[in-house]
Design an enzyme around this catalytic site. Structure first.
Site, mmCIF file in Angstrom:
data_model
loop_
_atom_site.group_PDB
_atom_site.id
_atom_site.type_symbol
_atom_site.label_atom_id
_atom_site.label_comp_id
_atom_site.label_asym_id
_atom_site.label_seq_id
_atom_site.Cartn_x
_atom_site.Cartn_y
_atom_site.Cartn_z
ATOM 1 N N SER A 703 -17.345 1.778 7.115
ATOM 2 C CA SER A 703 -17.223 3.153 6.640
ATOM 3 C C SER A 703 -17.482 4.134 7.791
ATOM 4 O O SER A 703 -16.713 4.163 8.760
ATOM 5 C CB SER A 703 -18.169 3.388 5.464
ATOM 6 O OG SER A 703 -17.833 4.562 4.776
ATOM 7 N N ASP A 776 -9.119 0.875 -1.658
ATOM 8 C CA ASP A 776 -10.359 1.578 -1.316
ATOM 9 C C ASP A 776 -10.537 2.777 -2.235
ATOM 10 O O ASP A 776 -9.652 3.623 -2.365
ATOM 11 C CB ASP A 776 -10.304 2.027 0.144
ATOM 12 C CG ASP A 776 -11.659 2.479 0.677
ATOM 13 O OD1 ASP A 776 -12.435 3.052 -0.092
ATOM 14 O OD2 ASP A 776 -11.929 2.244 1.868
ATOM 15 N N HIS A 810 -13.821 -0.299 -1.489
ATOM 16 C CA HIS A 810 -14.481 0.086 -0.233
ATOM 17 C C HIS A 810 -15.310 -1.059 0.334
ATOM 18 O O HIS A 810 -15.402 -1.239 1.546
ATOM 19 C CB HIS A 810 -15.346 1.315 -0.485
ATOM 20 C CG HIS A 810 -15.830 1.971 0.766
ATOM 21 N ND1 HIS A 810 -14.976 2.438 1.736
ATOM 22 C CD2 HIS A 810 -17.096 2.234 1.224
ATOM 23 C CE1 HIS A 810 -15.675 2.973 2.725
ATOM 24 N NE2 HIS A 810 -16.959 2.849 2.451
#
Length: 840
Positions: A703, A776, A810
């Site tokens: 991330s 995601d 994610h």
């Protein structure tokens, strides 16, 4: 490539990166990591623990891991920010909890509860009297509500598979016996079918209103999506008494955003989502009505109504009533906050918020609504209101008192006040309250980033109606703290006297383990339930008696018997390390060395290194350098953890701090030089160990850590390669801010360009592995971010590999995806550090 940070190690790295390209890695099929890694990946996860409010029982909730990819591939509807399983009418997710064991704290007696073999459970929720617990069981065709009886050590299904899992979906009533459940309407028909030819175009419109538009995902797109949203999210409220059982419907079906019973149980605070909807914001921003109903489902009073909240400023709040909730110590009184600064933190207005209370009578109907009482203001906060915690009533004056928290975003500062609400609310107006009522008393005034001074969190407990209040005993609170120190976390329990705010330390973790308070078992905090682990012993729960000497074995009794799922990891060495950046900012990390490190470094051999990090913003260097974590936490890793590279012979510098220090408005102006300086310091420390080769280091992150990784490859020559998972690399695609950036793209276009690794793609000449979930769901990290960076690197002759994981979000959870991700990381690391060739 720029020479922001160059050393002997970086020059060697450059030479390696510019060498002749290696043969391409295989492209197709699911990969498997080395067997030593695969064995630990398959190890069973530790159970979750849920304690009953009376501290008589605990539930061990057996977890599962590595669901098959087929679970993620089931049909899905993506509606207003939520992923919906249309078959179950619940959230689209893999199975998580699969079993329950009931443990009696008094003697540790454990009973495994009988459940269907295909159990897919939610975490249980206890009634406040500790006699029963409820949980949902998800089936392929719906969701059931189940009830557990602690004394009988039994569970049973309470409803058919018609619970709406997209709402609450249930809550206990104040009597601790009945449950209020959101269920799919009995008369609901099949889901609307998408027409072959749309009834018209999809249209959005804006006019005259400005507001930050974040890059949300899974939004509504057209009228058909709106119809699906109505279909799946509409519920009917059903009051269930398990003693019959009896089922009673309350009011008309609606899209319930929240349902909260009043303390005496005869009123409900209802928030309903209403049209119009938005194609730009998720459901939490849609129009809503907050109102009070009685237990016949009849309207009593409207409290607040708003349309789509599409004009909120960045880090702003609504202008109307917010944080609406019941006072726990009154039968039917609401409290709420309201902005005095237009909800915009950029407006220089102080005080910023006012707090009100509103008495609700149970009579319903239009006549009553017309004569309803008006809200009474009882407090104003200088900065943004953050929360209200009511104290447990006790003889001696704590009734009607609350802790009020406010936050100064510019300083990242928090203040907590002890407030006598009743005296202030009884005044005719705010001015009278300020003049006649006791002044609020300042309890805490400190930086939210100062972990070393954090005072702890007040212990709460459910009151007689099941509402959580701050526990008060003989005029004092108990504070449960993490106990951050320069040597690592040492959790503690303090007693805070309300008369003078003096604190007394009742207990603190020793320096040889990581032990924290789960809950006090007696009001005075002399008997505790704790969670204890060491680097070699998994976390277990203990009853600790503080009246006994700390060295007395009888002073600590084990309640759970959780065993080590991966004994081979005990050979890993771990220690908390500290070092400094060139500008003097103190840094820290956890250094892991692989099993059998002595054998691996015989004859002067050195270890390849993975640096894994996630940048964070700080106002000042003193808090940026504070240590987080503990060297005594149990060494265990799961899923796609980068720590699996330890089992392949790598050293890992984990959670290497990458602070970005500066004023909140402009800290990102120096983001790049600060992370480069932190990376250089990390490698300099690694070299000082004598067993790590800094010339064979790779860097990685997930991330925002992936964003950092791409920048480091573009702006320095310190690393051989990088691993970037689920990142965002083009900041023009997040134009209204990202992470802690407050400026929009149009206010600081040069900063957005500078902070976009996509802009610097020609300078990324170290190999970069990009991994991204194809679905995601995180704000800002759209899969196109990785796709476009890969294409930019490819177009400039760089070296990169792009891996898209089907059906993953994610984070990656499916067995196939997990094993493949680890295999990709190992292959990439070996390929560009030369570790694979050395092994062969």
């Amino acid at each position: 490539m720029p020479s922001t940070a160059r050393s002997v190690a970086s020059l060697a790295c450059t030479a390696f990166a510019l060498a002749a390209p290696l043969p391409a890695l295989p492209a197709d099929g699911w990969k498997q990591p080395p067997p030593a890694i695969a064995r630990v990946v398959e190890a069973p996860p530790a159970p979750a623990i849920v304690i009953d409010p009376t501290r008589t029982w605990l539930l061990q909730v057996e977890a599962t891991s590595l669901p098959p990819l087929a679970d993620l591939a089931r049909p899905m509807e993506r509606l207003a920010g939520t992923r919906v399983d249309p078959a179950s009418n619940g959230p689209h997710r893999p199975r998580r909890y699969v079993g329950l064991t009931l443990v009696r704290l008094a003697d540790g007696q454990a009973t495994r509860l009988a459940l269907p073999t295909d159990a897919d459970l939610s975490l249980p929720d206890w009634s406040h009297d500790g006699r029963h617990f409820a949980f949902t069981r998800t089936r392929r065709d719906g969701i059931e509500l189940w009830l557990g009886d602690a004394q009988a050590a039994s569970v049973r299904a309470l409803t058919p598979a018609r619970v709406n899992g997209l709402g609450g979906p249930f809550r206990w009533m104040p009597d601790g016996q009945r449950l209020l459940v959101e269920m799919v309407p009995e008369a609901r028909g099949p889901a609307p079918q998408r027409p072959l030819v749309p009834a018209g175009p999809s249209i959005q419109q804006t006019s005259g209103k400005s507001g930050a538009v974040r890059t949300f995902q899974d939004l509504l797109n057209d009228a058909h999506d709106e119809a699906l949203f109505d279909h799946y999210f509409t519920s009917e409220l059903v009051l269930i008494d398990p003693r019959g059982p009896t089922f009673r419907k309350l009011g008309a079906p609606a899209l319930f955003a929240d349902v909260d019973p009043a303390p005496r149980g005869d009123l409900l605070l209802i928030t309903r989502t209403v049209r119009p909807y938005s194609y730009v914001f998720p459901a939490g921003y849609f129009g809503a009505v907050t109102e009070v109903w009685d237990l016949d489902g009849k309207f009593v009073r409207e409290v607040e109504r708003h349309g789509v909240r599409d004009s909120l400023p960045n880090e702003g709040v609504p202008t109307g009533p917010r944080s609406i909730g019941w006072r726990p110590d009154r039968p039917a009184t609401l409290t709420f906050a309201q902005a005095l600064d237009g909800g915009d933190p950029r407006n220089d207005v102080h005080p910023r918020d006012a707090l009100f209370e509103l008495e609700i009578a149970s009579e319903s109907g239009p006549a009553h609504a017309a004569s309803a009482t008006a809200p009474r203001e009882f407090h104003r906060t200088e900065h943004r209101f953050q929360g209200l915690s009511w104290l447990e009533g006790e003889a001696g004056g704590t009734a009607g008192q609350a802790l009020v928290r406010e936050y100064d975003r510019d300083r990242r500062w928090s203040r907590t006040w002890l407030l006598g609400v009743d005296a202030r609310a009884a005044a005719a107006d705010a001015a009278s309250a300020a003049a006649s009522a006791p002044a609020p008393r300042l309890l805490w005034d400190l930086s939210t980033q100062d972990r070393y001074r954090a005072p702890g969190t007040p212990i709460t407990r459910p009151d007689a109606h099941g509402r959580r209040v701050v526990a008060v005993h003989t005029g004092a609170l108990l504070l449960n703290g993490q106990g951050a120190t320069p040597e690592g976390d040492r959790p503690f329990l303090d007693r805070l006297a309300l008369a003078d705010f003096a604190t007394t330390r009742l207990w603190q973790c020793d320096g040889a383990s990581l032990e924290s308070v789960v809950a006090p078992l007696t009001p005075d905090g002399k008997l505790l339930l704790t969670r204890r682990e060491t680097a070699s012993e998994p976390a277990n729960w203990f009853v600790r008696d503080l009246t006994r000497d700390a060295a007395d074995p009888a002073g600590r009794r084990a309640v759970t018997q959780i065993t080590d799922p991966a004994p081979e990891l005990r050979k890993i060495e771990k220690r908390l390390v500290k070092y400094a950046r060139a500008d003097g900012v103190e840094l820290s990390a956890t250094l892991y060395l692989p099993p059998d490190v002595a054998e691996r470094t015989q004859g002067g051999a050195k270890l390849p290194l993975l640096v894994w990090a996630y940048p964070r913003e700080f106002n000042d260097p003193s808090t940026a350098g504070q240590v987080s974590g503990s060297p005594h936490s149990f060494t265990m890793f799961r899923g796609i953890s980068h720590l699996f590279l330890l089992l392949h012979g790598y050293a890992v510098l984990d959670n290497a701090t990458m602070p970005v220090v500066g004023p909140p408005e402009t800290a990102n102006d120096t983001f790049v030089p600060q992370i480069v300086a932190s990376a250089q310091a990390a490698l300099d420390f690694a070299a000082s160990t004598g067993v790590i080769d800094p010339q064979r280091a790779i860097v990685g992150g997930h991330s925002y850590g992936a964003f950092m990784t791409a920048h480091l490859l573009a702006h320095c020559d310190l690393f051989r390669a990088g691993v970037a998972r689920s990142g965002a690399y083009n900041r023009t695609l997040t134009p209204f801010g990202f992470q802690s950036e407050r400026r929009s793209y149009w206010e600081a276009p040069e900063i957005y360009a500078q902070l976009s690794p996509f802009t610097h793609a020609p300078k990324i000449n170290e190999p970069l592995l990009l991994i991204h979930g194809e679905m995601d769901d995180n704000q800002g990290t759209f899969p196109i971010q990785s796709e476009r960076l890969f294409q930019a690197i490819q177009g400039h002759g760089g070296t990169a590999r792009l891996v898209f994981l089907p059906f993953e979000a994610h984070g990656y959870v499916a067995r196939e995806s997990t094993l493949h991700t680890l295999a990709e990381m190992v292959e990439w690391a070996d390929r560009y550090t030369g570790a694979g060739a050395a092994r062969n």
